[in-house]
Design a protein around this motif. Sequence first.
Motif, PDB file in Angstrom:
ATOM      1  N   CYS A  83       1.767  29.309  43.275  1.00 26.37           N
ATOM      2  CA  CYS A  83       2.283  28.900  44.582  1.00 26.37           C
ATOM      3  C   CYS A  83       3.026  27.574  44.482  1.00 26.37           C
ATOM      4  O   CYS A  83       4.121  27.407  45.036  1.00 26.37           O
ATOM      5  N   THR A  84       2.439  26.620  43.751  1.00 25.99           N
ATOM      6  CA  THR A  84       3.091  25.328  43.551  1.00 25.99           C
ATOM      7  C   THR A  84       4.397  25.493  42.789  1.00 25.99           C
ATOM      8  O   THR A  84       5.424  24.908  43.149  1.00 25.99           O
ATOM      9  N   PHE A  85       4.365  26.297  41.733  1.00 25.22           N
ATOM     10  CA  PHE A  85       5.561  26.537  40.930  1.00 25.22           C
ATOM     11  C   PHE A  85       6.695  27.120  41.777  1.00 25.22           C
ATOM     12  O   PHE A  85       7.840  26.667  41.697  1.00 25.22           O
ATOM     13  N   GLU A  86       6.380  28.114  42.607  1.00 23.11           N
ATOM     14  CA  GLU A  86       7.431  28.758  43.385  1.00 23.11           C
ATOM     15  C   GLU A  86       7.972  27.839  44.473  1.00 23.11           C
ATOM     16  O   GLU A  86       9.168  27.879  44.785  1.00 23.11           O
ATOM     17  N   CYS A  87       7.111  27.000  45.050  1.00 19.71           N
ATOM     18  CA  CYS A  87       7.602  26.012  46.020  1.00 19.71           C
ATOM     19  C   CYS A  87       8.631  25.088  45.385  1.00 19.71           C
ATOM     20  O   CYS A  87       9.700  24.818  45.951  1.00 19.71           O
TER      21      CYS A  87
ATOM     22  N   GLY B 268      -1.046  17.813  47.433  1.00 20.53           N
ATOM     23  CA  GLY B 268      -0.424  19.022  47.951  1.00 20.53           C
ATOM     24  C   GLY B 268       0.693  18.788  48.941  1.00 20.53           C
ATOM     25  O   GLY B 268       1.714  19.484  48.901  1.00 20.53           O
ATOM     26  N   ILE B 269       0.510  17.817  49.838  1.00 26.19           N
ATOM     27  CA  ILE B 269       1.524  17.577  50.859  1.00 26.19           C
ATOM     28  C   ILE B 269       2.888  17.237  50.246  1.00 26.19           C
ATOM     29  O   ILE B 269       3.909  17.806  50.653  1.00 26.19           O
ATOM     30  N   PRO B 270       2.957  16.325  49.250  1.00 27.56           N
ATOM     31  CA  PRO B 270       4.272  16.064  48.635  1.00 27.56           C
ATOM     32  C   PRO B 270       4.889  17.306  48.009  1.00 27.56           C
ATOM     33  O   PRO B 270       6.121  17.465  47.995  1.00 27.56           O
ATOM     34  N   ILE B 271       4.045  18.198  47.489  1.00 27.75           N
ATOM     35  CA  ILE B 271       4.563  19.408  46.845  1.00 27.75           C
ATOM     36  C   ILE B 271       5.199  20.338  47.872  1.00 27.75           C
ATOM     37  O   ILE B 271       6.059  21.144  47.543  1.00 27.75           O
ATOM     38  N   LEU B 272       4.783  20.219  49.136  1.00 27.69           N
ATOM     39  CA  LEU B 272       5.431  20.974  50.202  1.00 27.69           C
ATOM     40  C   LEU B 272       6.542  20.168  50.878  1.00 27.69           C
ATOM     41  O   LEU B 272       7.624  20.690  51.130  1.00 27.69           O
ATOM     42  N   ILE B 273       6.267  18.903  51.149  1.00 32.78           N
ATOM     43  CA  ILE B 273       7.224  18.084  51.907  1.00 32.78           C
ATOM     44  C   ILE B 273       8.488  17.791  51.098  1.00 32.78           C
ATOM     45  O   ILE B 273       9.609  17.947  51.602  1.00 32.78           O
ATOM     46  N   ILE B 274       8.327  17.373  49.847  1.00 29.14           N
ATOM     47  CA  ILE B 274       9.497  17.018  49.030  1.00 29.14           C
ATOM     48  C   ILE B 274      10.404  18.222  48.796  1.00 29.14           C
ATOM     49  O   ILE B 274      11.626  18.133  49.018  1.00 29.14           O
ATOM     50  N   PRO B 275       9.879  19.384  48.354  1.00 31.83           N
ATOM     51  CA  PRO B 275      10.763  20.556  48.216  1.00 31.83           C
ATOM     52  C   PRO B 275      11.403  20.977  49.536  1.00 31.83           C
ATOM     53  O   PRO B 275      12.577  21.367  49.555  1.00 31.83           O
ATOM     54  N   THR B 276      10.635  20.897  50.633  1.00 28.66           N
ATOM     55  CA  THR B 276      11.203  21.266  51.938  1.00 28.66           C
ATOM     56  C   THR B 276      12.359  20.348  52.297  1.00 28.66           C
ATOM     57  O   THR B 276      13.403  20.803  52.800  1.00 28.66           O
TER      58      THR B 276
ATOM     59  N   SER C  48      12.935  31.211  53.601  1.00 30.99           N
ATOM     60  CA  SER C  48      12.422  31.293  54.974  1.00 30.99           C
ATOM     61  C   SER C  48      11.113  32.063  55.032  1.00 30.99           C
ATOM     62  O   SER C  48      10.147  31.622  55.664  1.00 30.99           O
ATOM     63  N   ILE C  49      11.070  33.218  54.365  1.00 28.39           N
ATOM     64  CA  ILE C  49       9.860  34.044  54.385  1.00 28.39           C
ATOM     65  C   ILE C  49       8.709  33.312  53.718  1.00 28.39           C
ATOM     66  O   ILE C  49       7.593  33.243  54.252  1.00 28.39           O
ATOM     67  N   TYR C  50       8.961  32.739  52.535  1.00 24.88           N
ATOM     68  CA  TYR C  50       7.900  32.119  51.747  1.00 24.88           C
ATOM     69  C   TYR C  50       7.330  30.876  52.427  1.00 24.88           C
ATOM     70  O   TYR C  50       6.118  30.729  52.583  1.00 24.88           O
ATOM     71  N   TYR C  51       8.221  29.991  52.876  1.00 26.98           N
ATOM     72  CA  TYR C  51       7.755  28.720  53.431  1.00 26.98           C
ATOM     73  C   TYR C  51       7.102  28.887  54.802  1.00 26.98           C
ATOM     74  O   TYR C  51       6.126  28.189  55.111  1.00 26.98           O
ATOM     75  N   TRP C  52       7.622  29.805  55.626  1.00 23.33           N
ATOM     76  CA  TRP C  52       7.022  29.992  56.940  1.00 23.33           C
ATOM     77  C   TRP C  52       5.607  30.524  56.829  1.00 23.33           C
ATOM     78  O   TRP C  52       4.723  30.137  57.602  1.00 23.33           O
ATOM     79  N   THR C  53       5.365  31.438  55.879  1.00 24.37           N
ATOM     80  CA  THR C  53       4.003  31.957  55.710  1.00 24.37           C
ATOM     81  C   THR C  53       3.081  30.894  55.123  1.00 24.37           C
ATOM     82  O   THR C  53       1.912  30.792  55.529  1.00 24.37           O
ATOM     83  N   ILE C  54       3.581  30.088  54.177  1.00 28.70           N
ATOM     84  CA  ILE C  54       2.775  29.004  53.609  1.00 28.70           C
ATOM     85  C   ILE C  54       2.372  28.007  54.695  1.00 28.70           C
ATOM     86  O   ILE C  54       1.200  27.614  54.807  1.00 28.70           O
TER      87      ILE C  54
END
Length: 310
Positions: free
Chosen positions: A108-112, A203-211, A249-255
Amino acid sequence: MPVRNLTMITEIHLLGFQSLHQLNVLLFLLFFLIYYVTMSGNIIIILLVSISKTLHTPMYFFISQLAIGDIEISTNITPNILHILLNNGGNISFFSCMTQFYFFDCNCTFECLLLAVMSYDRYVAICNPLRYISIMTKRFCVKLILTCWLLGNFNSLIVTITLSKLNFCGSNIIDHLFCDFVPLTELACSDTFILHMETYVMGIPILIIPTTIIVVSYTYIVLTVLRISSSTGRQKAFSTCSSHLIVVSIYYWTIFGVYILPSSGQTSDINKILSLLYTVFTPLINPIIYSLRNEDIKKAVQRTFHKHIM
């Protein structure tokens, strides 16, 4: 009573789809078909990118890496779901549960991170086309992929080690399809404050920075596309990144729906469905989206098929 005298959990029982147990055979056939198509589609993409010279570009290199990640996460989750469906629930050892969580979290982290890298690749290709070859070199692309894998493994290793050191006692039943973070922490009978702080910090940086990278990249892409005078040029430019935008869109919205947004009003069935979207269905639709909406992959399939027929 001292914690060391408590009966510790050595096995986890996953309930699966208890409310749909009468449909277990039908669901088993459905998930088996999904797994077969997922594996076939992603393996075909990897082979096409490997053998077709026209696909030896950064964009298709990243797509092949996404296919590898999809194969890994699907293989980690789906066979266990099939086992649960056949047995109307299933047991998994604590060690196997931690192992499943490790690979799940890692992928999950890798794909983000990879989706952010792919958006940057599209930004360079559309906004700086003259510098694309000099920026997105083969060596640079390999470094980006290695960084994504290393960060994924590092984040998952730290969280899994901390999670496994918690005291698990009492009930060993998880109303879920696989060993996920939230259901496991709910089983713990020791304080999970440090674990939650650790996941937020890492975890938050791994979502926030890629986003942030994705949003900024596509903002510049849209502005650049709108400046193109001809409608044909705009359509061609945007078509090169539309498939990636759909996948993101699909991946991030579900995460975000599962891990970030409040879940107080969500039932366990809703959480299961959301989890299935990015663990089972996203690996299925990724190769479909990239193949159906990509002329280069279609032509590569035709050339490969024609070559073997001849």
